[in-house]
Motif scaffolding. Structure first.
Motif, PDB file in Angstrom:
ATOM      1  N   LEU A  13      23.484  35.232 -41.117  1.00 13.60           N
ATOM      2  CA  LEU A  13      24.332  35.435 -42.295  1.00 13.60           C
ATOM      3  C   LEU A  13      24.167  36.848 -42.848  1.00 13.60           C
ATOM      4  CD1 LEU A  13      23.996  32.058 -44.241  1.00 13.60           C
ATOM      5  CD2 LEU A  13      25.902  32.844 -42.812  1.00 13.60           C
ATOM      6  N   ALA A  14      22.935  37.334 -42.904  1.00 12.56           N
ATOM      7  CA  ALA A  14      22.705  38.702 -43.365  1.00 12.56           C
ATOM      8  C   ALA A  14      23.356  39.707 -42.418  1.00 12.56           C
ATOM      9  CB  ALA A  14      21.205  38.963 -43.474  1.00 12.56           C
ATOM     10  N   ALA A  15      23.287  39.433 -41.120  1.00  7.25           N
ATOM     11  CA  ALA A  15      23.921  40.325 -40.145  1.00  7.25           C
ATOM     12  C   ALA A  15      25.438  40.333 -40.314  1.00  7.25           C
ATOM     13  CB  ALA A  15      23.549  39.887 -38.726  1.00  7.25           C
ATOM     14  N   LEU A  16      26.022  39.161 -40.523  1.00  5.48           N
ATOM     15  CA  LEU A  16      27.473  39.082 -40.729  1.00  5.48           C
ATOM     16  C   LEU A  16      27.886  39.795 -42.007  1.00  5.48           C
ATOM     17  CD1 LEU A  16      28.120  35.394 -39.647  1.00  5.48           C
ATOM     18  CD2 LEU A  16      29.045  37.445 -38.538  1.00  5.48           C
ATOM     19  N   ALA A  17      27.042  39.729 -43.031  1.00  6.46           N
ATOM     20  CA  ALA A  17      27.337  40.456 -44.267  1.00  6.46           C
ATOM     21  C   ALA A  17      27.452  41.949 -43.993  1.00  6.46           C
ATOM     22  CB  ALA A  17      26.253  40.183 -45.308  1.00  6.46           C
ATOM     23  N   ARG A  18      26.592  42.470 -43.150  1.00  8.77           N
ATOM     24  CA  ARG A  18      26.640  43.899 -42.816  1.00  8.77           C
ATOM     25  C   ARG A  18      27.896  44.226 -42.004  1.00  8.77           C
ATOM     26  NH1 ARG A  18      23.587  43.377 -46.166  1.00  8.77           N
ATOM     27  NH2 ARG A  18      21.386  43.934 -46.282  1.00  8.77           N
ATOM     28  N   VAL A  19      28.212  43.365 -41.048  1.00  7.02           N
ATOM     29  CA  VAL A  19      29.365  43.618 -40.178  1.00  7.02           C
ATOM     30  C   VAL A  19      30.670  43.570 -40.967  1.00  7.02           C
ATOM     31  CG1 VAL A  19      30.688  42.694 -38.232  1.00  7.02           C
ATOM     32  CG2 VAL A  19      28.197  42.814 -38.097  1.00  7.02           C
ATOM     33  N   ALA A  25      27.182  54.623 -42.000  1.00  3.84           N
ATOM     34  CA  ALA A  25      26.295  55.155 -40.969  1.00  3.84           C
ATOM     35  C   ALA A  25      25.121  54.201 -40.725  1.00  3.84           C
ATOM     36  CB  ALA A  25      25.785  56.532 -41.383  1.00  3.84           C
ATOM     37  N   THR A  26      24.705  53.502 -41.779  1.00  2.00           N
ATOM     38  CA  THR A  26      23.619  52.528 -41.625  1.00  2.00           C
ATOM     39  C   THR A  26      24.037  51.398 -40.697  1.00  2.00           C
ATOM     40  OG1 THR A  26      22.807  53.042 -43.844  1.00  2.00           O
ATOM     41  CG2 THR A  26      22.081  50.962 -42.865  1.00  2.00           C
ATOM     42  N   LEU A  27      25.255  50.926 -40.861  1.00  2.00           N
ATOM     43  CA  LEU A  27      25.770  49.892 -39.969  1.00  2.00           C
ATOM     44  C   LEU A  27      25.725  50.368 -38.519  1.00  2.00           C
ATOM     45  CD1 LEU A  27      27.448  47.293 -39.247  1.00  2.00           C
ATOM     46  CD2 LEU A  27      29.484  48.685 -39.695  1.00  2.00           C
ATOM     47  N   GLN A  28      26.208  51.570 -38.288  1.00  2.00           N
ATOM     48  CA  GLN A  28      26.226  52.087 -36.921  1.00  2.00           C
ATOM     49  C   GLN A  28      24.817  52.240 -36.359  1.00  2.00           C
ATOM     50  OE1 GLN A  28      28.806  55.623 -37.460  1.00  2.00           O
ATOM     51  NE2 GLN A  28      30.326  54.511 -36.260  1.00  2.00           N
ATOM     52  N   ALA A  29      23.889  52.677 -37.189  1.00  2.00           N
ATOM     53  CA  ALA A  29      22.518  52.883 -36.725  1.00  2.00           C
ATOM     54  C   ALA A  29      21.845  51.572 -36.323  1.00  2.00           C
ATOM     55  CB  ALA A  29      21.702  53.586 -37.805  1.00  2.00           C
ATOM     56  N   HIS A  30      22.256  50.472 -36.943  1.00  2.00           N
ATOM     57  CA  HIS A  30      21.621  49.180 -36.683  1.00  2.00           C
ATOM     58  C   HIS A  30      22.520  48.240 -35.878  1.00  2.00           C
ATOM     59  CE1 HIS A  30      18.093  49.854 -39.246  1.00  2.00           C
ATOM     60  NE2 HIS A  30      18.920  50.518 -40.045  1.00  2.00           N
ATOM     61  N   ALA A  31      23.539  48.791 -35.239  1.00  2.00           N
ATOM     62  CA  ALA A  31      24.495  47.961 -34.515  1.00  2.00           C
ATOM     63  C   ALA A  31      23.829  47.143 -33.407  1.00  2.00           C
ATOM     64  CB  ALA A  31      25.609  48.820 -33.935  1.00  2.00           C
ATOM     65  N   PHE A  55      32.936  43.966 -30.050  1.00  2.00           N
ATOM     66  CA  PHE A  55      33.364  44.456 -31.346  1.00  2.00           C
ATOM     67  C   PHE A  55      32.272  45.280 -32.019  1.00  2.00           C
ATOM     68  CE2 PHE A  55      33.770  43.610 -36.007  1.00  2.00           C
ATOM     69  CZ  PHE A  55      34.812  44.503 -36.209  1.00  2.00           C
ATOM     70  N   ILE A  56      31.049  44.803 -31.981  1.00  2.00           N
ATOM     71  CA  ILE A  56      29.955  45.551 -32.620  1.00  2.00           C
ATOM     72  C   ILE A  56      29.701  46.858 -31.880  1.00  2.00           C
ATOM     73  CG2 ILE A  56      27.502  45.514 -33.199  1.00  2.00           C
ATOM     74  CD1 ILE A  56      27.773  42.550 -33.748  1.00  2.00           C
ATOM     75  N   ASP A 160      45.211  40.682 -33.679  1.00  3.79           N
ATOM     76  CA  ASP A 160      44.345  41.262 -32.636  1.00  3.79           C
ATOM     77  C   ASP A 160      43.241  42.125 -33.234  1.00  3.79           C
ATOM     78  OD1 ASP A 160      45.776  40.097 -30.482  1.00  3.79           O
ATOM     79  OD2 ASP A 160      47.290  41.669 -30.613  1.00  3.79           O
ATOM     80  N   SER A 161      42.699  41.689 -34.351  1.00  2.06           N
ATOM     81  CA  SER A 161      41.618  42.431 -34.995  1.00  2.06           C
ATOM     82  C   SER A 161      40.266  41.971 -34.464  1.00  2.06           C
ATOM     83  CB  SER A 161      41.662  42.223 -36.512  1.00  2.06           C
ATOM     84  OG  SER A 161      40.507  42.758 -37.124  1.00  2.06           O
ATOM     85  N   GLY A 162      39.405  42.928 -34.165  1.00  2.00           N
ATOM     86  CA  GLY A 162      38.061  42.593 -33.724  1.00  2.00           C
ATOM     87  C   GLY A 162      37.264  41.858 -34.782  1.00  2.00           C
ATOM     88  N   TYR A 163      37.653  42.022 -36.055  1.00  3.91           N
ATOM     89  CA  TYR A 163      36.942  41.335 -37.125  1.00  3.91           C
ATOM     90  C   TYR A 163      37.070  39.820 -37.015  1.00  3.91           C
ATOM     91  CZ  TYR A 163      35.726  45.601 -39.606  1.00  3.91           C
ATOM     92  OH  TYR A 163      35.172  46.819 -39.956  1.00  3.91           O
TER      93      TYR A 163
END
Length: 242
Positions: A13-19, A25-31, A55-56, A160-163
């Motif tokens: 759930l915490a990971a989905l909150a970030r996505v 840049a933090t999201l990208q660093a922890h992808a 997608f990630i 067709d959204s990756g989200y």
């Protein structure tokens, strides 16, 4: 409040909150870490797992400004896939204000204070809140949003959204079908509300007001200037789909 150590849903759930939050840049660093958390879930099929990973990876590899613009285009141009849960429940009804107040009260009762400019019904905030609850409580909160989540999921899939893959994960976690046949058929017949013509129609119909009024329900216009989201928040007591 500390993260729900006894809640197996806490990390996903915490990971989905970030996505699902505005890309940073933090999201990208922890992808890679986010992908590792989400792609090992047993609830996913091989095809769903592959879609999430792709997608990630895309979020991580593309230019940050590009994925930020895509996020705004996806979620802030119309209401049908809004990440503000009460948008799908109340629309512009005056009932939304009291629901927001009640939701904020629930947050505070759990020791959660938001330091962002997001409205309390923002989905990533709800996911962060549920990640800190015991599993039964987290499921109870999320199950109340099922119909809203399913509608967003099928609409994103139609676009067709990756989200859509993130919503697939979330719905699988709570034991719900990401693409119910009836809703998929509905989404296929809907007129999109995020096209230039549709957006122009909304502006043409909106009355001009001066002075203080009701709070604006869509924070997309200020999204790029907001601080990083806080780690706690939640939804209201009775959430039904639109």
């Amino acid at each position: 409040m500390t993260a729900g150590a006894d809640n197996p849903l806490a990390r996903p759930l915490a990971a989905l909150a970030r996505v699902l939050d505005y890309p940073s840049a933090t999201l990208q660093a922890h992808a890679d870490e986010l992908a590792d958390i989400l792609c090992v879930l047993s609830e996913l099929s091989d095809a769903e797992r592959t879609a999430v990973h792709a997608f990630i990876d895309d979020l991580a590899q593309r230019d940050l400004l590009e994925i930020q613009a895509r996020y705004v285009d996806t979620f802030d141009r119309g209401r049908k896939v809004s990440l503000y849960v009460f948008e799908h429940v109340y629309g512009e009804s005056r009932d939304r204000g009291p629901a927001m107040i009640e939701l904020t009260r629930v947050y505070r009762e759990h020791g959660l204070e938001s330091h962002t400019r997001e409205l309390p019904d923002f989905l990533p905030m709800l996911l962060e809140f549920c990640a800190q609850l015991p599993e039964p409580d987290a499921r109870a909160w999320l199950v109340e949003t099922t119909h809203v989540l399913q509608r967003i999921s099928v609409r994103l899939s139609q676009r067709d959204s990756g989200y859509a893959s993130a919503f697939t994960v979330l719905l699988r976690l709570i034991g719900a079908e990401p693409a119910p046949e009836g809703l998929t058929e509905m989404a296929g017949k809907e007129v999109r509300d995020d096209t230039p013509a549709a957006i122009d129609d909304v502006w043409m119909e909106k009355p001009v007001t001066f002075g203080p009024g009701e709070a604006h329900t869509n924070c997309g216009a200020t999204r790029q200037n907001r601080p990083e989201p806080d780690t706690g928040s939640a939804p209201s007591a009775h959430i039904q789909g639109d």
